[in-house]
Scaffold this motif. Sequence first.
Motif, PDB file in Angstrom:
ATOM      1  N   GLN A  73       0.847  -1.188   0.000  1.00 11.75           N
ATOM      2  CA  GLN A  73       0.000   0.000   0.000  1.00 11.75           C
ATOM      3  C   GLN A  73       0.882   1.237   0.000  1.00 11.75           C
ATOM      4  N   VAL A 126      -5.609   5.728 -12.498  1.00 14.58           N
ATOM      5  CA  VAL A 126      -4.210   5.310 -12.625  1.00 14.58           C
ATOM      6  C   VAL A 126      -3.775   5.572 -14.065  1.00 14.58           C
ATOM      7  N   THR A 180      -4.619   5.364  -0.239  1.00 13.54           N
ATOM      8  CA  THR A 180      -5.626   4.721  -1.083  1.00 13.54           C
ATOM      9  C   THR A 180      -5.074   3.803  -2.162  1.00 13.54           C
ATOM     10  N   ARG A 181      -3.790   3.837  -2.434  1.00 12.07           N
ATOM     11  CA  ARG A 181      -3.250   3.051  -3.549  1.00 12.07           C
ATOM     12  C   ARG A 181      -2.716   1.713  -3.080  1.00 12.07           C
ATOM     13  N   ASP A 238      -6.795   2.406  -6.988  1.00 14.11           N
ATOM     14  CA  ASP A 238      -6.727   3.692  -6.290  1.00 14.11           C
ATOM     15  C   ASP A 238      -8.099   4.347  -6.377  1.00 14.11           C
ATOM     16  N   THR A 239      -8.313   5.330  -5.532  1.00 15.72           N
ATOM     17  CA  THR A 239      -9.567   6.081  -5.579  1.00 15.72           C
ATOM     18  C   THR A 239      -9.533   7.148  -6.670  1.00 15.72           C
ATOM     19  N   GLN A 242     -13.319   2.773  -6.889  1.00 17.43           N
ATOM     20  CA  GLN A 242     -11.995   2.177  -7.077  1.00 17.43           C
ATOM     21  C   GLN A 242     -11.649   2.109  -8.563  1.00 17.43           C
TER      22      GLN A 242
END
Length: 239
Positions: free
Chosen positions: A133, A223, A137-138, A219-220, A199
Amino acid sequence: MEVAERPPRRRRRTAALLTGAAVLGVVAGTCTGYVVQARRPPTRLPSLSQPALKQATGEPEPLTAVQDRQVRTDGDLRKLLLKKPRGARDADFVQGDGWMDVADYAETYDRPAGAFGDLLGAEFRRAAVTAWQAGRTRTVEIRLIQYRQEENLEARDAAENAQTWAERGGARSRPVPGTGTGRAYVHPHPETRAGYLPQYTAEAHAWRGDIVMEMWITDTKPVSKAEIVGLATRQMERL
């Protein structure tokens, strides 16, 4: 007054005559060639014997682990996984010591029971996994799945099957440099669930030899293609 019939055309016969004349010409030319060649002095042919080649002495030096790919892939598969970057922490959804047996890997499928049998039939050998992590969030997950491949190129088939699934839903893809058919995918729309943040997902699938590489970044926020392609490239360079 009777009209005389037009004499039949003789194209076929004329062609036959021309063919006969051509044959006679070839025969005459061939005979002339033999006569000319017979009057020439004989040409000396090169010797059939060749100088003996010097044989190498001693035993060839064995390849190093860096040069011999099989030495690397038959060792600890976990050592070929990318290292967790500085500042990242281990992901809590990966348990154990980084190894996945066939039962563990089958559990990653929507239908584990069916996947278990398919993996056995595909000569599944072993799998290694790492995940971390980064930030709040990622998450990044990477798996290396190795097959015995005594019958078929199962690694290639597994990678192509994963790519087929990844292409669904309008994902944008790019090739992973240096892998031949490896590709990275960025899904434009996030997955949404009640009570959870959206997500976004990017993934990559490639194979080399008897090993399949699977990678996901979630991620939120979206990407980028550069991120997933760059990470996948670095991982495949280690195989």
